[in-house]
Scaffold this motif. Structure first.
Motif, PDB file in Angstrom:
ATOM      1  N   SER A   6      16.919 -10.962  23.552  1.00  0.00           N
ATOM      2  CA  SER A   6      17.698 -11.263  24.748  1.00  0.00           C
ATOM      3  C   SER A   6      19.147 -10.852  24.570  1.00  0.00           C
ATOM      4  O   SER A   6      19.722 -11.002  23.495  1.00  0.00           O
ATOM      5  CB  SER A   6      17.639 -12.771  25.024  1.00  0.00           C
ATOM      6  N   SER A   7      19.750 -10.368  25.653  1.00  0.00           N
ATOM      7  CA  SER A   7      21.178 -10.055  25.615  1.00  0.00           C
ATOM      8  C   SER A   7      22.027 -11.289  25.895  1.00  0.00           C
ATOM      9  O   SER A   7      23.233 -11.280  25.692  1.00  0.00           O
ATOM     10  CB  SER A   7      21.509  -8.963  26.638  1.00  0.00           C
ATOM     11  N   LYS A   8      21.404 -12.369  26.373  1.00  0.00           N
ATOM     12  CA  LYS A   8      22.166 -13.556  26.763  1.00  0.00           C
ATOM     13  C   LYS A   8      22.070 -14.712  25.786  1.00  0.00           C
ATOM     14  O   LYS A   8      22.941 -15.572  25.781  1.00  0.00           O
ATOM     15  CB  LYS A   8      21.718 -14.039  28.150  1.00  0.00           C
ATOM     16  N   LYS A   9      21.017 -14.763  24.985  1.00  0.00           N
ATOM     17  CA  LYS A   9      20.855 -15.876  24.044  1.00  0.00           C
ATOM     18  C   LYS A   9      20.487 -15.340  22.675  1.00  0.00           C
ATOM     19  O   LYS A   9      19.484 -14.651  22.518  1.00  0.00           O
ATOM     20  CB  LYS A   9      19.759 -16.829  24.510  1.00  0.00           C
ATOM     21  N   ASP A  10      21.299 -15.693  21.681  1.00  0.00           N
ATOM     22  CA  ASP A  10      20.971 -15.339  20.304  1.00  0.00           C
ATOM     23  C   ASP A  10      19.660 -16.004  19.914  1.00  0.00           C
ATOM     24  O   ASP A  10      19.393 -17.148  20.297  1.00  0.00           O
ATOM     25  CB  ASP A  10      22.066 -15.808  19.344  1.00  0.00           C
TER      26      ASP A  10
ATOM     27  N   ALA B 234       7.547 -15.980  11.215  1.00  0.00           N
ATOM     28  CA  ALA B 234       8.611 -16.798  10.627  1.00  0.00           C
ATOM     29  C   ALA B 234       8.855 -18.105  11.371  1.00  0.00           C
ATOM     30  O   ALA B 234       9.009 -19.150  10.753  1.00  0.00           O
ATOM     31  CB  ALA B 234       9.901 -15.989  10.556  1.00  0.00           C
ATOM     32  N   ARG B 235       8.887 -18.074  12.701  1.00  0.00           N
ATOM     33  CA  ARG B 235       9.310 -19.266  13.438  1.00  0.00           C
ATOM     34  C   ARG B 235       8.293 -19.833  14.412  1.00  0.00           C
ATOM     35  O   ARG B 235       8.518 -20.909  14.958  1.00  0.00           O
ATOM     36  CB  ARG B 235      10.595 -18.961  14.204  1.00  0.00           C
ATOM     37  N   VAL B 236       7.229 -19.113  14.667  1.00  0.00           N
ATOM     38  CA  VAL B 236       6.243 -19.603  15.632  1.00  0.00           C
ATOM     39  C   VAL B 236       4.832 -19.442  15.076  1.00  0.00           C
ATOM     40  O   VAL B 236       4.589 -18.630  14.191  1.00  0.00           O
ATOM     41  CB  VAL B 236       6.347 -18.863  16.990  1.00  0.00           C
ATOM     42  N   ASN B 237       3.920 -20.216  15.623  1.00  0.00           N
ATOM     43  CA  ASN B 237       2.520 -20.144  15.240  1.00  0.00           C
ATOM     44  C   ASN B 237       1.900 -18.943  15.946  1.00  0.00           C
ATOM     45  O   ASN B 237       1.955 -18.841  17.169  1.00  0.00           O
ATOM     46  CB  ASN B 237       1.832 -21.447  15.651  1.00  0.00           C
ATOM     47  N   VAL B 238       1.296 -18.067  15.182  1.00  0.00           N
ATOM     48  CA  VAL B 238       0.725 -16.846  15.751  1.00  0.00           C
ATOM     49  C   VAL B 238      -0.356 -17.150  16.778  1.00  0.00           C
ATOM     50  O   VAL B 238      -0.517 -16.412  17.749  1.00  0.00           O
ATOM     51  CB  VAL B 238       0.215 -15.900  14.635  1.00  0.00           C
ATOM     52  N   LEU B 239      -1.085 -18.257  16.620  1.00  0.00           N
ATOM     53  CA  LEU B 239      -2.124 -18.612  17.585  1.00  0.00           C
ATOM     54  C   LEU B 239      -1.532 -18.958  18.947  1.00  0.00           C
ATOM     55  O   LEU B 239      -2.112 -18.639  19.986  1.00  0.00           O
ATOM     56  CB  LEU B 239      -2.985 -19.765  17.054  1.00  0.00           C
ATOM     57  N   HIS B 240      -0.354 -19.583  18.955  1.00  0.00           N
ATOM     58  CA  HIS B 240       0.338 -19.878  20.219  1.00  0.00           C
ATOM     59  C   HIS B 240       0.767 -18.578  20.895  1.00  0.00           C
ATOM     60  O   HIS B 240       0.672 -18.437  22.112  1.00  0.00           O
ATOM     61  CB  HIS B 240       1.563 -20.772  19.992  1.00  0.00           C
ATOM     62  N   VAL B 241       1.257 -17.642  20.097  1.00  0.00           N
ATOM     63  CA  VAL B 241       1.693 -16.352  20.641  1.00  0.00           C
ATOM     64  C   VAL B 241       0.502 -15.605  21.238  1.00  0.00           C
ATOM     65  O   VAL B 241       0.560 -15.125  22.372  1.00  0.00           O
ATOM     66  CB  VAL B 241       2.385 -15.488  19.564  1.00  0.00           C
TER      67      VAL B 241
ATOM     68  N   GLN C 260       9.996 -16.700  22.729  1.00  0.00           N
ATOM     69  CA  GLN C 260      10.405 -17.457  21.550  1.00  0.00           C
ATOM     70  C   GLN C 260      11.828 -17.935  21.764  1.00  0.00           C
ATOM     71  O   GLN C 260      12.756 -17.140  21.880  1.00  0.00           O
ATOM     72  CB  GLN C 260      10.327 -16.589  20.297  1.00  0.00           C
ATOM     73  N   MET C 261      11.988 -19.245  21.837  1.00  0.00           N
ATOM     74  CA  MET C 261      13.296 -19.840  22.074  1.00  0.00           C
ATOM     75  C   MET C 261      14.077 -19.955  20.761  1.00  0.00           C
ATOM     76  O   MET C 261      13.483 -19.992  19.686  1.00  0.00           O
ATOM     77  CB  MET C 261      13.134 -21.223  22.708  1.00  0.00           C
ATOM     78  N   PRO C 262      15.406 -20.054  20.857  1.00  0.00           N
ATOM     79  CA  PRO C 262      16.212 -20.223  19.633  1.00  0.00           C
ATOM     80  C   PRO C 262      15.871 -21.538  18.946  1.00  0.00           C
ATOM     81  O   PRO C 262      15.530 -22.514  19.625  1.00  0.00           O
ATOM     82  CB  PRO C 262      17.652 -20.257  20.156  1.00  0.00           C
ATOM     83  N   PRO C 263      15.953 -21.581  17.620  1.00  0.00           N
ATOM     84  CA  PRO C 263      15.745 -22.852  16.920  1.00  0.00           C
ATOM     85  C   PRO C 263      16.773 -23.868  17.396  1.00  0.00           C
ATOM     86  O   PRO C 263      17.922 -23.513  17.671  1.00  0.00           O
ATOM     87  CB  PRO C 263      15.961 -22.505  15.450  1.00  0.00           C
ATOM     88  N   GLU C 264      16.375 -25.119  17.500  1.00  0.00           N
ATOM     89  CA  GLU C 264      17.270 -26.144  18.039  1.00  0.00           C
ATOM     90  C   GLU C 264      18.552 -26.290  17.247  1.00  0.00           C
ATOM     91  O   GLU C 264      19.594 -26.569  17.798  1.00  0.00           O
ATOM     92  CB  GLU C 264      16.546 -27.480  18.134  1.00  0.00           C
ATOM     93  N   GLY C 265      18.495 -26.080  15.936  1.00  0.00           N
ATOM     94  CA  GLY C 265      19.680 -26.223  15.109  1.00  0.00           C
ATOM     95  C   GLY C 265      20.742 -25.167  15.395  1.00  0.00           C
ATOM     96  O   GLY C 265      21.901 -25.336  15.054  1.00  0.00           O
ATOM     97  N   LEU C 266      20.372 -24.066  16.063  1.00  0.00           N
ATOM     98  CA  LEU C 266      21.329 -23.006  16.361  1.00  0.00           C
ATOM     99  C   LEU C 266      22.022 -23.190  17.708  1.00  0.00           C
ATOM    100  O   LEU C 266      22.967 -22.503  18.016  1.00  0.00           O
ATOM    101  CB  LEU C 266      20.630 -21.639  16.352  1.00  0.00           C
ATOM    102  N   ILE C 267      21.532 -24.131  18.509  1.00  0.00           N
ATOM    103  CA  ILE C 267      22.115 -24.332  19.832  1.00  0.00           C
ATOM    104  C   ILE C 267      23.250 -25.334  19.723  1.00  0.00           C
ATOM    105  O   ILE C 267      23.069 -26.466  19.287  1.00  0.00           O
ATOM    106  CB  ILE C 267      21.060 -24.825  20.837  1.00  0.00           C
ATOM    107  N   ASN C 268      24.430 -24.922  20.090  1.00  0.00           N
ATOM    108  CA  ASN C 268      25.598 -25.788  20.069  1.00  0.00           C
ATOM    109  C   ASN C 268      25.843 -26.286  21.492  1.00  0.00           C
ATOM    110  O   ASN C 268      26.218 -25.510  22.366  1.00  0.00           O
ATOM    111  CB  ASN C 268      26.816 -25.020  19.554  1.00  0.00           C
ATOM    112  N   PRO C 269      25.635 -27.591  21.760  1.00  0.00           N
ATOM    113  CA  PRO C 269      25.788 -28.085  23.131  1.00  0.00           C
ATOM    114  C   PRO C 269      27.223 -27.991  23.648  1.00  0.00           C
ATOM    115  O   PRO C 269      27.454 -28.040  24.845  1.00  0.00           O
ATOM    116  CB  PRO C 269      25.327 -29.546  23.046  1.00  0.00           C
ATOM    117  N   ASN C 270      28.197 -27.822  22.754  1.00  0.00           N
ATOM    118  CA  ASN C 270      29.596 -27.727  23.164  1.00  0.00           C
ATOM    119  C   ASN C 270      30.090 -26.288  23.271  1.00  0.00           C
ATOM    120  O   ASN C 270      31.245 -26.054  23.572  1.00  0.00           O
ATOM    121  CB  ASN C 270      30.479 -28.500  22.181  1.00  0.00           C
TER     122      ASN C 270
END
Length: 100
Positions: free
Chosen positions: A8-12, A61-68, A80-90
């Motif tokens: 994505s160009s909008k979300k790391d 690395a970050r997702v279950n292949v069966l879900h994909v 695939q969404m960013p890991p929660e620890g990388l999202i800064n709410p501020n």
């Protein structure tokens, strides 16, 4: 199953998995067309990352292949969404998402 992965160009750390198009369909292929309109706007521009062969024994690395695989078969895409620890709410919102 072969898929293509785009970032994505909008979300790391947000990636789009789509079934890889045939060579005859590859020219002019727009991976964002598989996404619902609201998601397409939030994803931004898609930049190709790589092609990948997926099967049940493959580890990702970050997702279950069966879900994909299930999402590719039922929806035509996997987001695939960013890991929660990388999202800064501020953090300041990216330019394209203000007021959304």
């Amino acid at each position: 199953m072969y898929c293509s992965i785009y970032k994505s160009s909008k979300k790391d750390e947000m990636y789009l998995y789509v079934i890889r198009p045939n060579e005859s369909e590859a020219e002019g292929f727009d991976p964002l067309l598989v996404l619902p309109e609201a998601v397409r706007g939030a994803f931004g521009r898609a930049t190709f990352v790589m092609d990948l062969e997926l099967h049940a024994e493959r580890k990702l690395a970050r997702v279950n292949v069966l879900h994909v695989l299930d999402s590719l078969e039922t929806k035509g895409f996997f987001l695939q969404m960013p890991p929660e620890g990388l999202i800064n709410p501020n953090a300041v919102e990216p330019e394209g998402l203000r007021g959304a």
